[in-house]
Motif scaffolding. Structure first.
Motif, short mmCIF file in Angstrom:
data_model
loop_
_atom_site.label_atom_id
_atom_site.label_comp_id
_atom_site.label_asym_id
_atom_site.label_seq_id
_atom_site.Cartn_x
_atom_site.Cartn_y
_atom_site.Cartn_z
N ARG A 222 0.81 -1.22 0.00
CA ARG A 222 0.00 0.00 0.00
C ARG A 222 0.85 1.27 0.00
O ARG A 222 0.35 2.35 -0.32
CB ARG A 222 -0.94 0.00 1.20
CG ARG A 222 -2.00 -1.09 1.13
CD ARG A 222 -3.02 -0.98 2.23
NE ARG A 222 -3.83 0.22 2.09
CZ ARG A 222 -4.82 0.54 2.92
NH1 ARG A 222 -5.10 -0.25 3.96
NH2 ARG A 222 -5.51 1.64 2.74
N ALA A 223 2.11 1.14 0.35
CA ALA A 223 2.98 2.32 0.29
C ALA A 223 3.34 2.67 -1.14
O ALA A 223 3.65 3.82 -1.44
CB ALA A 223 4.25 2.06 1.10
N SER A 224 3.28 1.69 -2.04
CA SER A 224 3.70 1.93 -3.42
C SER A 224 2.54 1.98 -4.42
O SER A 224 2.68 2.52 -5.51
CB SER A 224 4.68 0.84 -3.87
OG SER A 224 4.08 -0.45 -3.77
N CYS A 225 1.38 1.40 -4.06
CA CYS A 225 0.26 1.41 -5.00
C CYS A 225 -1.06 1.15 -4.27
O CYS A 225 -1.07 0.67 -3.13
CB CYS A 225 0.47 0.36 -6.10
SG CYS A 225 0.54 -1.33 -5.49
N ASP A 226 -2.16 1.47 -4.96
CA ASP A 226 -3.49 1.26 -4.41
C ASP A 226 -4.22 0.09 -5.06
O ASP A 226 -5.22 -0.39 -4.53
CB ASP A 226 -4.34 2.53 -4.59
CG ASP A 226 -3.72 3.73 -3.90
OD1 ASP A 226 -3.50 3.67 -2.68
OD2 ASP A 226 -3.43 4.74 -4.59
N GLY A 227 -3.76 -0.34 -6.23
CA GLY A 227 -4.40 -1.44 -6.93
C GLY A 227 -3.48 -2.01 -7.99
O GLY A 227 -2.62 -1.29 -8.52
N VAL A 228 -3.65 -3.30 -8.30
CA VAL A 228 -2.76 -3.99 -9.24
C VAL A 228 -3.58 -4.80 -10.24
O VAL A 228 -4.55 -5.47 -9.87
CB VAL A 228 -1.79 -4.94 -8.49
CG1 VAL A 228 -1.06 -5.86 -9.46
CG2 VAL A 228 -0.80 -4.12 -7.67
#
Length: 352
Positions: A119-125
Motif C-alpha cells: 500500500r505504500a507503493s500502489c493502491d491497486g494492481v
C-alpha cells in the motif's frame, strides 16, 4: 449550456445535498421512496457526475500498477500501448497508471514482482498472471496487505484476486472448434494445436474448450497433441514445420496463443497456406495481412483497449468500495473474417 449540478438534483427532488450524495454513492440509510425521487430527478435533468471534480474533492490519487508481459507478443504489445496511452490521458484525473514488465512464462519472476508491492507503493494492481501456486500465493499475500488485485487476460480463480478482466477463454476455444468444424469437410481429418504454454490458464482453457466442442459436435475430427511455442515466433515456426512434416495430411490448425508470425511463415514456406484451415487469436497487422491473403481463415480477438479501461474502472471501484457495472466490464469475443476487418487504427473511445 450550464452544467447540471448536484444542487439542481437536490432542488428537483426536494431533498438535501447529503441525501443526494448518499443515493448517488449507493450508501444505506435512505428510504426507498426518497431514492426513487432522486433517481427521477437525475433522469429528468440528465445529470452526469463530474468524476474529476469528485476525485479532487476527495483528494484521492489512485496509484495503479499494471504487470504486463514484455517481449514480442503482438497482443501484449497492444495491451502495453493501450495502457501507456491511457496513463497519459488520465494524468489530469489524479490517476497514476504505471507499467511493470514481467515474463509471463516465469512464475518465480512474476511472484517476486508482486511481492515487492504494498500500500505504500500502489493502491491497486492488474496482472497477467501465469497459473502457478507460487503466483497464486503472491496474489493472496498482496491482497492481505490491503491492495486489490485484478487478473487480466488470463485468470487465477483459485487466488484471492478480486475480479477477472478478459474474455471467457473456454467459450473462445469452443468458438474456434465450431469454426474449424464448419469450415472443414465433414470427413475424418486431423487438427493440430499450437499454444504458447498450457501453463497459461487462458491457453489451457481455449484448448479444453475446443476439444470439448469437437467431442460434442465434430467427433470425426482428430485432435493432435498440443505443441507449445512459448509465444515465440522463431520457435513456433520450427514447431509448425515439424508438425507439417510429421502430418502432411493435416487439415486444420488452431493457433491458441501468440507466435502467429511463426505459424504464418511455416504455412507459406511449405505451400500449406490456403490448404490447411487455420483459426488464430488476436487481430494484429500480421494476422490481418494473413487473413486477407487467405493464410488464416478466421481470427478470434479481444479488445485490448476495453480490457485496460475496464481494469482501471474495476480497480477504482474496488478502492472506493463501490459496486461494479458488470455489463460494462464484460469483454466480448470478436470473430474476424477477411470481409469484416475494421479499419487500421480503429479503436473504442476512452471512457473511464
Amino acid at each position: 449550456m450550464r452544467r447540471v449540478t448536484i444542487h439542481d438534483v437536490a432542488a428537483r427532488a426536494g431533498v438535501s445535498l447529503a441525501t443526494v450524495d448518499r443515493v448517488l454513492n449507493g450508501r444505506s440509510g435512505v428510504r426507498p421512496a426518497t431514492v426513487a425521487k432522486v433517481a427521477a430527478a437525475v433522469e429528468a435533468l440528465s445529470y452526469r457526475p463530474d468524476v474529476h471534480a469528485a476525485s479532487l474533492a476527495k483528494k484521492r490519487r489512485y496509484r495503479l500498477k499494471f504487470l504486463l508481459p514484455d517481449g514480442a507478443n503482438a497482443f501484449m504489445l497492444d495491451l502495453r500501448r493501450e495502457t501507456e496511452d491511457l496513463a497519459l490521458r488520465l494524468a489530469g484525473e489524479r490517476i497514476d497508471l504505471g507499467v511493470l514488465p514481467i515474463d509471463a512464462f516465469d512464475s518465480h519472476s512474476v511472484a517476486g514482482t508482486l511481492a515487492i508491492l504494498d500500500r505504500a507503493s500502489c493502491d491497486g494492481v492488474a496482472v497477467v498472471a501465469p497459473a502457478s501456486t507460487e503466483v497464486r500465493a503472491a496474489i493472496d499475500r498482496l491482497t492481505l496487505r490491503g491492495v486489490p488485485v485484478v487478473t487480466l487476460v488470463s485468470d487465477h480463480p483459485g487466488s484471492a484476486r478480486s475480479h477477472f478482466v478478459g474474455i471467457d477463454n473456454v467459450a473462445a476455444g469452443r468458438v474456434a472448434g465450431r469454426l474449424l468444424g464448419r469450415f472443414l469437410p465433414k470427413v475424418p481429418a486431423k487438427v493440430g494445436f499450437i499454444a504458447g504454454s498450457l501453463g497459461l490458464r487462458d491457453h489451457a482453457e481455449r484448448h479444453g474448450g475446443c476439444l470439448e466442442l469437437f467431442e460434442e459436435a465434430f467427433s470425426h475430427l482428430e485432435p493432435l497433441r498440443v505443441r507449445e511455442g512459448r509465444d515465440d515466433n522463431i520457435r513456433t515456426r520450427e514447431i509448425v514445420l515439424r508438425l507439417l512434416d510429421e502430418h502432411p495430411d493435416i487439415a486444420g490448425l488452431y493457433s491458441i496463443g501468440a507466435g502467429n508470425r511463426g505459424v504464418i511463415a511455416a504455412l507459406e514456406e511449405t505451400g500449406a497456406a490456403g490448404r490447411v484451415t487455420v483459426v488464430a487469436h488476436e487481430l494484429t497487422p500480421h494476422t490481418r495481412a494473413a487473413l486477407l491473403a487467405g493464410t488464416l481463415d478466421a481470427v478470434i480477438a479481444q479488445d485490448a483497449g476495453h480490457e485496460v479501461r475496464s481494469a482501471v474502472r474495476v480497480l477504482k471501484a474496488l478502492i472506493d468500495g463501490k459496486p461494479l457495472m458488470e455489463g460494462q466490464e464484460r469483454i466480448g469475443i470478436d470473430i474476424f473474417l477477411p470481409d469484416n476487418l475494421p479499419p487500421h487504427g480503429h479503436g473504442s473511445p476512452c471512457v473511464i
